[in-house]
Design an enzyme around this catalytic site. Sequence first.
Site, PDB file in Angstrom:
ATOM      1  N   LYS A 182       0.827  -1.203   0.000  1.00  0.00           N
ATOM      2  CA  LYS A 182       0.000   0.000   0.000  1.00  0.00           C
ATOM      3  C   LYS A 182       0.871   1.268   0.000  1.00  0.00           C
ATOM      4  CE  LYS A 182      -3.275  -2.797  -0.254  1.00  0.00           C
ATOM      5  NZ  LYS A 182      -4.212  -3.400   0.654  1.00  0.00           N
TER       6      LYS A 182
HETATM    7  C1  LIG Z   1      -5.171  -4.562   0.833  1.00  0.00           C
HETATM    8  C2  LIG Z   1      -6.626  -4.349   0.859  1.00  0.00           C
HETATM    9  C3  LIG Z   1      -7.429  -4.736   1.944  1.00  0.00           C
HETATM   10  C4  LIG Z   1      -6.889  -5.517   3.093  1.00  0.00           C
HETATM   11  O1  LIG Z   1      -5.796  -4.927   3.689  1.00  0.00           O
HETATM   12  P1  LIG Z   1      -4.911  -5.770   4.703  1.00  0.00           P
HETATM   13  O2  LIG Z   1      -4.212  -4.723   5.498  1.00  0.00           O
HETATM   14  O3  LIG Z   1      -3.974  -6.580   3.855  1.00  0.00           O
HETATM   15  O4  LIG Z   1      -5.804  -6.622   5.514  1.00  0.00           O
HETATM   16  C5  LIG Z   1      -8.759  -4.422   1.922  1.00  0.00           C
HETATM   17  N1  LIG Z   1      -9.316  -3.774   0.885  1.00  0.00           N
HETATM   18  C6  LIG Z   1      -8.586  -3.402  -0.184  1.00  0.00           C
HETATM   19  C7  LIG Z   1      -9.265  -2.665  -1.279  1.00  0.00           C
HETATM   20  C8  LIG Z   1      -7.234  -3.699  -0.237  1.00  0.00           C
HETATM   21  O5  LIG Z   1      -6.519  -3.372  -1.315  1.00  0.00           O
END
Ligand SMILES: *Cc1c(COP(=O)(O)O)cnc(C)c1O
Length: 374
Positions: A182
């Site tokens: 992210k």
């Molecule tokens: C990465 C992601 C999640 C989950 O995030 P985590 O921190 O890995 O649990 C949820 N929604 C979207 C759109 C994502 O890209």
Amino acid sequence: MEKLPFTKPSIDQHTIDAVVEVLKSGWLASGPNVQRFEAALSEHVGGRPVRVMTSATAALEIALAIAGVGPGDEVITTPMSWCSTSNVILRLGARPIFVDVDLDTRNIDLDAIESRIGPRTRAILPVHFSGLSVDLDRLYEIAHRRGLRVVEDAAHAIGSAWRNRRIGATGDLVCFSFHPNKNITSGEGGAIVCNDAAEAKLVELHRFNGVERIGADGTEVHFPGMKANLSDIAAAIGLGQLRRLDEFNRRRRELANLYFERWPKDSPLRLPARGDDGHSWHMFAPLLPVKTMRFDRAEFIRRMAERGVAVGVHYRAIHLFAAYRRLGFEEGDFPIAERIGRETITLPLFPSMENTDIDRVIQAVHAVLQESGA
Ligand SMILES: *Cc1c(COP(=O)(O)O)cnc(C)c1O
């Protein structure tokens, strides 16, 4: 030539030193760095209370629980996201009511959600796909008029804005992710922006076994909560990253602009919506002309890897996974999400990329495409 991943975190020496300090301090579980990280995130969203946890998946599940979603309820959401967006709805015993998305923004079609609101609908769970905000004015107008809670999946959207309003600074419950892919990371991690201190307190219970500490020796367990509190090690990484968020997102925007400017005008790929300066460009994901290609997307990705360029897929349509087909969802239910699921490719985009890498990716994409006959 050096391999180009589709994403890569930028961790600076300052952050590495801060992690070493935590390790030496003897306090590794949630502690002062978690509090500092929460305070810094709260400042980022204009003072609203923020609580961190081990993932956005945990954040979304806790947020939905706090919004009152339980067995038999319905939550309106998008089939074009990472699976956890709707898995958490199932985990609470509720049902996802999918609404199809726009082909270019990949965001839920707000025009189509009202007809899906029924007596059991409790909440709307949109995703700001790739960091391009959904229309928050429209979303909250509908939610308020129909008496629904909103949980924003802002996993892609830290630092994004809707009409100069930062994501998280307004609205209901807003969830961020700090997974290493992210825009900023804490190794793994997530956060919820809450409405008030009472909600923040509830999040604290949900993320730590439902436990409240009372006085020097007291413990109460209010309900069997999750174990999803963040470590001080992770929080130290998150603090170092948050400091650089604006710089990272500025660079992502520059690189995305280069993709648009240098992309061949006659290219048969379909580019994503360009958005405005509020877009934080979590990823750059055009659509492949798979119907006119001699080989499939998997082969395209393999040939790109041969040329040293990693390509991701974000995402396959959620309702076509086994866990959802079992509930009666099938091919044809959400044709736009399905098309994106078949055709989307995620090209490299991360702050430490060079401008010349953009040319290299564009050339590789079109060379492989030529091989495909498209
Ligand atoms: C990465 C992601 C999640 C989950 O995030 P985590 O921190 O890995 O649990 C949820 N929604 C979207 C759109 C994502 O890209």
